[in-house]
Design a protein around this motif. Structure first.
Motif, mmCIF file in Angstrom:
data_model
loop_
_atom_site.group_PDB
_atom_site.id
_atom_site.type_symbol
_atom_site.label_atom_id
_atom_site.label_comp_id
_atom_site.label_asym_id
_atom_site.label_seq_id
_atom_site.Cartn_x
_atom_site.Cartn_y
_atom_site.Cartn_z
ATOM 1 N N THR A 1 0.838 -1.190 0.000
ATOM 2 C CA THR A 1 0.000 0.000 0.000
ATOM 3 C C THR A 1 0.876 1.242 0.000
ATOM 4 O O THR A 1 2.097 1.170 0.169
ATOM 5 N N ARG A 2 0.237 2.378 -0.158
ATOM 6 C CA ARG A 2 0.955 3.648 -0.203
ATOM 7 C C ARG A 2 1.220 4.166 1.205
ATOM 8 O O ARG A 2 0.380 4.060 2.089
ATOM 9 N N ASN A 3 2.402 4.723 1.413
ATOM 10 C CA ASN A 3 2.743 5.408 2.666
ATOM 11 C C ASN A 3 3.330 6.759 2.303
ATOM 12 O O ASN A 3 4.419 6.838 1.731
ATOM 13 N N ILE A 4 2.613 7.829 2.625
ATOM 14 C CA ILE A 4 3.050 9.171 2.226
ATOM 15 C C ILE A 4 3.757 9.831 3.405
ATOM 16 O O ILE A 4 3.171 10.003 4.488
ATOM 17 N N VAL A 5 5.008 10.192 3.185
ATOM 18 C CA VAL A 5 5.815 10.864 4.212
ATOM 19 C C VAL A 5 6.471 12.079 3.577
ATOM 20 O O VAL A 5 7.202 11.950 2.593
ATOM 21 N N TYR A 6 6.206 13.251 4.126
ATOM 22 C CA TYR A 6 6.871 14.479 3.657
ATOM 23 C C TYR A 6 8.130 14.682 4.495
ATOM 24 O O TYR A 6 8.072 15.203 5.619
#
Length: 447
Positions: A438-443
């Motif tokens: 799955t997607r994991n969004i980290v800025y």
């Protein structure tokens, strides 16, 4: 503490960072009670109502500092008069504790800084007040409607001009998950975006197979039995989390069928707020009834005695009736219903009467008009969005993930609501290769 004692040789602004479960709440709770035991006044504030209820005497940032609702700008001002009781409380406070600070947009700091300078008649940052900010930048950042990554990062307090004058501390040991060291380490890597990339895609992660279950079985994992008011303690600390509101509505409708108790359906009264009669006539009542804008309850609200609901407005923060507070329905009546706080449902707590109230759409929901709906300010809450869960801890969590998360920190927040890997299951589809990706969004800009 030296700063509170007005030692002018030490910094006055502090930030305590730490992953979920490292004890930020315990730390500033000790500070608050230490000062209050000395007879000193402390203001406890948080960005969300539910986070504020976790602090003794906590209030929202908006209500404490009189901030305008809606979108802030550089010229926004507080509604607090300089000679008012609220201004005096701020003036007398030895310490201000601001929890979940990363969720606050930087413009809030600008308006509060300006207010405190006026109240304290000082040009020092925040009027020379000692302020302790706390939070985790791995968690969800300020909501910027349709904002790009750059816009969301720029709205963060980390990019505010006052950030450079904060003295910063870090908590590192996960006390919440200290019985599952492997899970705590995996969780920190997830929040930092340091888990191995899948097939070279840096925004994807593989979920361990032991944390995954079939989507159809997710509800059984969280709510394995018929529910009623009699066994409310068995599911009071359980929740299903979803990235999107539509997923929550779907899950809530399904789980409601498992509650055994008297049922009742309440319909709302919908009108358009406008001075022009012709404008009102453009929107038939049937069309208004079909809408469910952000922040408004549904037109047709079906409740069952024993069902769990969430408040959508701050009714009485002093008794923890805030936006986001979960209640269990105890009695359904013709024009109102009774409920009690879910967290204390088994402790003989008095029932609270929830009335119908007029609610208006916020203006951030793409409607070309303002809609007024008279309805109970609640919606079902067997499931809630990941954003709403921030700051809370649950005994069991089901993460409903047929589609991936869509913004920074959501996946990390969902997993960090529990103490160990056995207390969470992810309902998602596997790939043809048997992996669960799955997607994991980290800025990384804000970490």
């Amino acid at each position: 503490m030296a700063a509170v004692d007005d030692n002018r040789d030490v910094p006055k602004l502090f930030y305590v960072d730490g992953p979920g479960g490292t004890g930020k709440t315990t730390l500033y709770g000790c500070l608050i009670w230490s000062l209050r035991n000395m007879g000193r006044s402390v203001l406890s504030v948080a960005f969300t109502g539910i986070a504020a209820t976790l602090m003794d005497g906590g209030m929202t940032v908006h209500s404490t500092f009189g901030l305008p609702f809606g979108t802030l700008n550089e010229d926004s001002t507080s509604s607090i008069a300089m000679q008012s009781l609220r201004a005096r409380r701020i003036r007398e406070a030895a310490l201000i504790v601001w929890d979940e600070a990363p969720m606050s947009p930087g413009l809030q700091l600008t308006v509060v800084d300006r207010l405190l300078k006026d109240i304290m008649q000082s040009e020092l940052p925040f009027g020379g007040k000692t302020v302790l900010f706390a939070g985790d930048f791995r968690q969800i950042l300020p909501v910027v409607r349709r904002g790009t990554r750059a816009a969301i990062v720029a709205a963060s307090i980390r990019h505010h001009h006052l950030w450079d004058v904060f003295e910063r501390f870090s908590l590192t040991q996960n006390m919440r998950a200290n019985n599952d060291a492997d899970f705590a380490a995996w969780l920190l890597q997830l929040g930092n975006g340091q888990l191995p990339a899948v097939d070279g895609n840096v925004n994807t992660v593989e979920i361990p197979r032991n944390m995954v279950c079939d989507i159809a079985n997710l509800i059984d994992f969280v709510y394995p039995q018929q529910m009623s008011l009699a066994n409310v303690d068995d599911f009071a600390r359980k929740i299903i989390l979803c990235p999107r509101k539509e997923d929550c509505r779907q899950v809530n409708r399904t789980v409601l069928q498992r509650v055994t108790g008297a049922a009742r359906t309440y319909t709302a009264i919908d009108t358009v707020v406008a001075d022009d009669v012709d404008e009102i006539a453009n929107y038939p009542t049937e069309f208004l009834n079909s809408l469910e804008p952000d922040g408004l309850p549904p037109y047709r609200l079906t409740l069952v005695v024993g069902s769990v609901v969430m408040l959508l407005r701050n009714l009485d923060p002093k008794i923890r009736l805030c936006n986001g507070t979960r209640l269990v329905v105890t009695e359904l009546r013709r024009n109102n219903f009774k409920a009690r706080l879910l967290a204390d449902a088994g402790e003989g707590q008095d029932d609270i009467v929830i009335p119908r109230i007029p609610l208006s759409s916020s203006g951030d929901d793409d409607l070309p008009f303002t809609m007024r709906r008279v309805q109970f300010p609640v919606r079902l809450s067997f499931a809630m969005t990941i954003n709403k869960s921030q700051g809370q801890t649950f005994d069991r969590v089901g993460l409903f993930l047929p589609s991936p998360v869509f913004t920074h920190g959501q996946l990390y927040v969902a997993f960090s609501r529990v103490r160990d890997s056995e207390s969470i299951k992810v309902g998602m589809y596997g790939g043809d290769d048997g992996r669960f990706i799955t997607r994991n969004i980290v800025y990384s800009d804000v970490l």
